[in-house]
Design a protein around this motif. Structure first.
Motif, PDB file in Angstrom:
ATOM      1  N   GLU A 190       3.368  -2.765  -2.385  1.00 56.98           N
ATOM      2  CA  GLU A 190       2.009  -3.284  -2.247  1.00 56.98           C
ATOM      3  C   GLU A 190       0.977  -2.306  -2.800  1.00 56.98           C
ATOM      4  O   GLU A 190      -0.095  -2.705  -3.242  1.00 56.98           O
ATOM      5  N   THR A 191       1.321  -1.008  -2.818  1.00 59.68           N
ATOM      6  CA  THR A 191       0.346  -0.003  -3.229  1.00 59.68           C
ATOM      7  C   THR A 191       0.858   0.976  -4.277  1.00 59.68           C
ATOM      8  O   THR A 191       0.086   1.779  -4.789  1.00 59.68           O
ATOM      9  N   SER A 192       2.153   0.931  -4.603  1.00 61.76           N
ATOM     10  CA  SER A 192       2.710   1.978  -5.461  1.00 61.76           C
ATOM     11  C   SER A 192       3.789   1.434  -6.384  1.00 61.76           C
ATOM     12  O   SER A 192       4.500   0.484  -6.052  1.00 61.76           O
ATOM     13  N   THR A 193       3.910   2.071  -7.559  1.00 60.57           N
ATOM     14  CA  THR A 193       4.999   1.763  -8.495  1.00 60.57           C
ATOM     15  C   THR A 193       6.027   2.891  -8.519  1.00 60.57           C
ATOM     16  O   THR A 193       6.793   3.024  -9.468  1.00 60.57           O
ATOM     17  N   VAL A 194       6.050   3.719  -7.482  1.00 62.74           N
ATOM     18  CA  VAL A 194       6.993   4.833  -7.412  1.00 62.74           C
ATOM     19  C   VAL A 194       8.423   4.308  -7.587  1.00 62.74           C
ATOM     20  O   VAL A 194       8.769   3.229  -7.086  1.00 62.74           O
ATOM     21  N   PRO A 195       9.290   5.028  -8.307  1.00 60.84           N
ATOM     22  CA  PRO A 195      10.683   4.591  -8.454  1.00 60.84           C
ATOM     23  C   PRO A 195      11.389   4.514  -7.102  1.00 60.84           C
ATOM     24  O   PRO A 195      11.232   5.395  -6.261  1.00 60.84           O
ATOM     25  N   ILE A 196      12.160   3.445  -6.921  1.00 58.74           N
ATOM     26  CA  ILE A 196      12.908   3.234  -5.678  1.00 58.74           C
ATOM     27  C   ILE A 196      14.367   2.963  -6.019  1.00 58.74           C
ATOM     28  O   ILE A 196      14.662   2.077  -6.821  1.00 58.74           O
ATOM     29  N   HIS A 214       3.634  11.292  -0.658  1.00 61.87           N
ATOM     30  CA  HIS A 214       3.554  10.700  -2.000  1.00 61.87           C
ATOM     31  C   HIS A 214       4.711  11.189  -2.877  1.00 61.87           C
ATOM     32  O   HIS A 214       4.522  11.937  -3.844  1.00 61.87           O
ATOM     33  N   PRO A 215       5.950  10.761  -2.562  1.00 61.34           N
ATOM     34  CA  PRO A 215       7.129  11.269  -3.272  1.00 61.34           C
ATOM     35  C   PRO A 215       7.187  10.804  -4.721  1.00 61.34           C
ATOM     36  O   PRO A 215       6.514   9.844  -5.115  1.00 61.34           O
ATOM     37  N   ASP A 216       8.014  11.488  -5.500  1.00 55.72           N
ATOM     38  CA  ASP A 216       8.243  11.094  -6.897  1.00 55.72           C
ATOM     39  C   ASP A 216       9.285   9.993  -7.000  1.00 55.72           C
ATOM     40  O   ASP A 216       9.321   9.265  -7.994  1.00 55.72           O
ATOM     41  N   VAL A 217      10.132   9.880  -5.987  1.00 55.83           N
ATOM     42  CA  VAL A 217      11.156   8.836  -5.958  1.00 55.83           C
ATOM     43  C   VAL A 217      11.552   8.604  -4.504  1.00 55.83           C
ATOM     44  O   VAL A 217      11.504   9.526  -3.686  1.00 55.83           O
ATOM     45  N   VAL A 218      11.923   7.369  -4.198  1.00 56.80           N
ATOM     46  CA  VAL A 218      12.364   7.010  -2.847  1.00 56.80           C
ATOM     47  C   VAL A 218      13.822   6.564  -2.911  1.00 56.80           C
ATOM     48  O   VAL A 218      14.177   5.707  -3.716  1.00 56.80           O
TER      49      VAL A 218
END
Length: 232
Positions: A75-81, A51-55
């Motif tokens: 599909e499951t996360s709004t993590v910054p990419i 569950h990273p803070d950024v990808v």
């Protein structure tokens, strides 16, 4: 140099071993906790585990490519990419942004620029302490059937919750801060993406396209030759 988020976890997906190892060392010297993956399937497994803070996601990957990985994550996360592309792959950049990426860098990249972009997307993923305080009362602003709850950082359309990425939310807040005011691409790049100079207008165009799809195509008006404005 100490990053703003000392324990931030970065998932770096890169199939080139030389680039992967060199970039990992650089990011770790800046105090980040870096986990790496060599291909798309491994990236999905690592993402679900840590569950990273950024990808940080390369577009060209063996097996499952970066664009497909981006769609799976969204599909499951709004993590910054942050997508990484080879210089000149304009179509891949647009496809990556349309798939849900927040920003991109091109190879070969300057490590200081990379660190700055990663910090910027992580800042957008948390509550902005400098945003204007909500008005007295509920703290909810209405624009037709669209509601922006600044305290809860939630958006509703017709009473239903709208899932926005941090960048999409900050973009909408910027328009809400300036209802009826035309904002240029350069202004939005500076205020939303923290670009102090330059920047790629495609970031604005693609994110606006995604935002319009979610909140209503006619909610944000294009003023040709000047920019965009939120219809009050």
């Amino acid at each position: 140099m100490v990053p703003e988020e000392p324990a931030a976890r970065i998932l770096m997906v890169e199939d080139d071993a030389v680039i992967r190892e060199a970039t990992q060392l650089t990011l770790e010297r800046h105090g980040y906790d870096v986990t790496t993956a060599e291909d798309g399937l491994e990236a999905i497994e690592r993402f679900e585990k840590i569950h990273p803070d950024v990808v940080m996601l390369d577009i060209m990957l063996p097996g499952l490519d970066g664009i497909s990985v981006c769609r799976r994550v969204r599909e499951t996360s709004t993590v910054p990419i942050v997508m990484v592309s080879a210089r000149g792959d304009a179509l891949d950049v647009v496809l990556g942004l349309e798939a849900g990426a927040d920003d991109y860098v091109t190879k070969p990249f300057d490590t200081q620029v990379l660190v700055a972009r990663l910090r910027a997307v992580m800042r957008r993923a948390v509550s902005d302490p400098e945003r204007p305080a909500p008005a007295a009362g509920s703290g909810v602003e209405s624009f037709g059937d669209l509601e922006l709850d600044r305290e809860a950082l939630e958006v509703r359309r017709g009473g239903a919750t709208v899932q926005l990425t941090p960048t999409e939310l900050k973009l909408l807040i910027e328009f809400a801060n300036n209802p009826g005011v035309v904002l240029s691409r350069s202004t939005l790049l500076q205020r939303v993406w923290d670009y102090e100079w330059g920047g790629d207008g495609r970031l604005v165009d693609v994110h606006l396209q995604r935002l319009r799809t979610k909140i209503g195509a006619d909610r944000i008006e294009t003023v040709r030759g000047f920019g965009y404005k939120l219809r009050a």
